[in-house]
Write a protein that holds these residues in place. Structure first.
Motif: not given
Length: 453
Positions: A322-326, A334-348, A355-356
């Motif tokens: 489930y967590c990895s599906l993101h 994404f509408p903006t590059q910032t939103e894409k970066i935030l999505w990637r950071a949130s997924a990680i 895992k912790i």
């Protein structure tokens, strides 16, 4: 089970392959899109939100409410758990798995009562008891309180009560679930999976909202499996009558029952730990659930003690899947590059914090069940006496620190990070609807001819 695990893998490979299609030269549509020839923004929103509703509200199997609770108190509680299911569905699966394992343990406990004749105690009895389906009324008492399977087993063994003359069919008759409700939910969620597979096959864009909804569907399938034998929306408990007074029960229990109870007078048998309300919230300064004592109902937040088993492995695989599906949306448009970066950071962040959490809980679960002491004796048999001394000296600390301070210290920042990342995901799936690839509004050719809701 293999088929269920294969679904996210197939979608993962297919969506990643089609991921570039979310940023094709076919263009991007901004704002609200109507539905003259294909599907519009309203189709995406309504279909996804309705499926999420089925995966959360309809699928939740909460414990029996207190006898005196009104409808609105129960409604508010279910709303809170629905929000929890939206924010962290893998934790709901964890609770469901823990409840299933505990119900299975109760079956083994009653099998051990060979000297007492009783009908077969089933996993449904275990679920019903642990959700507060049985209440105990002792001699001279003016009110009842819930008793779980372990406590019932003790009372039956000590002849304080008779074995509950409650058949498996009678237990299931208390459930409000019906075939139509489950069939309807399975049809809608099944349709959603088929629709997404069709979009992947025809290389049509899938929105982040649809991807997130698909992850809810994936979790719901396992939620239903774990709660398959738990009655749904039970409104009133079954009363077990004892001719003994509660004072007599406590007195004959000896030193084990000498300490003041926190939840019910039978805490010396099972005190409902570990629990978020009982063991965590006091450290955070939050309220501790129902103020009445004895507890009028069992809370829904007892943390799972699953032990090393197939259920634990399945739960880990489902949670991490489930967590990895993101990550599937890593290259989505994404509408903006910032939103894409935030999505990637949130997924990680979601995967790392999960895992912790698993590492901490796996270690502490071993402490609660004495797994590490047993391993120590096997690896160092010549030091068994030292292990016994160590275990005896730590026994009281383990009881007082069932969820120790070190775990809370680690889990508080981990929970905050997870919550922030998960909150961004939930917000972004709606914000991203303002700008989507044109192919996101194309309809799979054959879906318009299939019946769905």
């Amino acid at each position: 089970m293999v088929l269920l695990n294969a679904i996210p893998v197939l979608l993962l490979s297919g969506i990643v392959a089609a991921g570039g299609n979310n940023a094709t030269t076919s263009g991007t549509k901004h704002g609200w899109v109507s539905q003259p020839d294909g599907r519009g923004t309203s189709d995406i929103l309504l279909s996804s939100l309705f499926t999420v509703f089925l995966c959360t509200w309809v699928s939740l199997h909460l414990n029996v409410p207190a006898v005196h609770e009104n409808y609105w108190a129960q409604f508010r509680r279910k709303c809170r758990w629905m929000i929890q299911a939206v924010m962290a569905p893998e934790f709901i699966i964890g609770f469901a798995t823990g409840q299933k394992v505990e119900a299975q343990r109760s079956v083994e406990m009653f099998k051990a009562l060979k000297s007492i004749e009783h009908p077969e105690w089933t996993i449904r009895h275990g679920f019903y008891a642990n959700m507060g389906g049985f209440h105990l009324k002792t001699a001279g008492a003016t009110r009842t309180f819930p008793v779980n399977a372990r406590q019932i087993c003790y009372l039956v063994k000590k002849c304080y009560i008779k074995y509950p003359a409650f058949t498996e069919k009678e237990v299931w008759d208390k459930s409000k679930a019906d075939g139509f409700q489950k069939t309807f939910t399975c049809m809608q969620t099944g349709w959603y999976i088929v629709q997404c597979l069709g979009r992947v096959a025809q290389k049509l864009a899938i929105t982040t909202l649809e991807l997130t909804t698909l992850s809810f569907v994936f979790c719901t399938l396992f939620m239903y499996i774990q709660w398959a034998n738990k009655p749904l929306d039970v409104e009133s408990p079954t009363i077990l009558v004892s001719e003994a007074t509660i004072e007599q029960i406590l007195s004959e229990a000896g030193e084990a029952a000498s300490k003041p109870y926190r939840q019910t007078p039978l805490d010396f048998i099972d005190d409902q730990s570990p629990s978020w309300l009982i063991d965590v919230q006091p450290h955070l300064g939050f309220r501790r659930g129902p103020p009445e004592r004895p507890l009028p109902r069992f809370t829904n937040d007892r943390l799972p003690v699953i032990a090393a088993s197939a259920d634990a492995v399945i739960l880990f695989i489902v949670s991490m899947t489930y967590c990895s599906l993101h990550f599937v949306a890593w290259n989505f448009e994404f509408p903006t590059q910032t939103e894409k970066i935030l999505w990637r950071a949130s997924a990680i962040t979601i995967v790392v914090t999960a895992k912790i959490f698993w590492l901490c809980e796996t270690y502490q679960d071993g402490v609660r069940l004495g797994r590490w002491e047993r391993w120590y004796k096997r690896i160092f048999p010549d030091r068994a006496e030292k292990a016994l001394r160590l275990q005896s000296t730590l026994e009281e600390k383990k009881k007082l620190l069932f969820i120790p301070v070190w775990e809370i210290t680690i889990m508080v920042p981990v929970t905050i990070l997870y919550s922030l990342a998960r909150s961004y995901i939930v917000i972004e799936i709606f914000l991203s609807q303002r700008s989507l690839p044109s192919s996101a509004f194309d309809t799979v050719e054959w879906t318009r001819y299939l019946p769905h809701f």
